[in-house]
Write a protein that holds these residues in place. Sequence first.
Motif, mmCIF file in Angstrom:
data_model
loop_
_atom_site.group_PDB
_atom_site.id
_atom_site.type_symbol
_atom_site.label_atom_id
_atom_site.label_comp_id
_atom_site.label_asym_id
_atom_site.label_seq_id
_atom_site.Cartn_x
_atom_site.Cartn_y
_atom_site.Cartn_z
ATOM 1 N N ARG A 94 -2.593 4.573 2.503
ATOM 2 C CA ARG A 94 -2.773 4.739 4.116
ATOM 3 C C ARG A 94 -3.355 6.035 4.521
ATOM 4 O O ARG A 94 -4.092 5.879 5.271
ATOM 5 C CB ARG A 94 -1.459 4.268 4.477
ATOM 6 C CG ARG A 94 -0.994 2.972 4.276
ATOM 7 C CD ARG A 94 0.438 2.734 4.783
ATOM 8 N NE ARG A 94 0.998 1.290 4.414
ATOM 9 C CZ ARG A 94 0.650 0.186 5.113
ATOM 10 N NH1 ARG A 94 -0.147 0.200 6.065
ATOM 11 N NH2 ARG A 94 1.134 -1.038 4.651
ATOM 12 N N VAL B 177 -5.539 -0.836 8.986
ATOM 13 C CA VAL B 177 -5.104 -1.512 8.092
ATOM 14 C C VAL B 177 -4.426 -2.668 9.116
ATOM 15 O O VAL B 177 -3.780 -2.296 10.011
ATOM 16 C CB VAL B 177 -3.839 -0.889 7.020
ATOM 17 C CG1 VAL B 177 -3.006 -1.971 6.471
ATOM 18 C CG2 VAL B 177 -4.606 0.121 6.317
ATOM 19 N N LEU C 284 0.874 -1.345 0.022
ATOM 20 C CA LEU C 284 -0.037 0.017 -0.003
ATOM 21 C C LEU C 284 0.733 1.249 0.024
ATOM 22 O O LEU C 284 1.970 1.308 0.876
ATOM 23 C CB LEU C 284 -0.783 0.108 1.215
ATOM 24 C CG LEU C 284 -1.774 -1.054 1.557
ATOM 25 C CD1 LEU C 284 -2.573 -1.062 2.905
ATOM 26 C CD2 LEU C 284 -2.680 -1.474 0.105
#
Length: 313
Positions: free
Chosen positions: A184, A194, A179
């Motif tokens: 994020r 996450v 990611l």
Amino acid sequence: MVVGMDADVVVIGGGPAGLSGAKALARSLRSVVVVDDDRPRNAPADGAHNVLGNEGIPPRELLAAGRRELESYGGRVQPGRVVDARPVDDGFEVQLADGGTLTARRLLLAGGGVDELPDVAGLAERWGRDVLHCPYCHGYEVRGRAIGVLATSPMSVHQALMFSQLSPDVVLFAHGVELTADDRGTLAARGVRVVEGTVTGVEVTDDRLSGVRLADGEVVPREAVVVASFVRARTDHLAGLGLPVEELRMGDLVLGTKVAADGAGRTPVPGVWAAGNAVEPMAQVVGAMTAGLLAGAQINMDLITEDAARVAG
């Protein structure tokens, strides 16, 4: 109908696209046979949503109503499995698993797609129940619940963001997917947490999904899991047509396969149309119906044009 042909059109697949196309043809006084092997893609789901006037209708109930409507206009549904199809003089021959054949001037391919899921224990068994993929198909039914999104590609961020509209408790399981910092940041802004690590399975309690199990043994409580399937067009049984199949791509990502066709469903194989999830894997029920209707109308006009040209000489 041309003498010696079983029908003007054989439709392969009796889902929303196939039945809608067949109904349009039958209402245009075309002889039409739908061959269906009773494997609708949405069979595991409790209901079909966003179907105006039929909200939440069980998928098989919707198809049964469609078959009755088709038959009321003289169309025919023939249970069976197609094993191949090939061009012949003036049309096509469709071979059935029971050894029978059907001939027709035109074909409409509406066999749909097959969802291939990540190799995670328990995922396939819960598919269409509390393992989901589309916020518009089933998101409302899990609103406010603890939702987990299993990352299969960077596109999973998009799924997590959409489901964050439906619940304040959404977790994205990275599952080895890289990611970006921007991803994020956007997830954090929407309250999506996450969780790193590899997912090995889902937990079920009292026939309800209760958690997501990680490789280190941790179980994260979840009531629903969202995952993007790889959707493969059902074309293996149509080798005799030489039908082109393309990758469904979003940028560099390959999300599935689809039959090559134009906006009206016409394929590069003369006389063959395709509609529904075979052409557009992301289409919901109403979209598949629309595509089937359009393809049916195009086939009818194509036959009219051919008949006129034959008479004109």
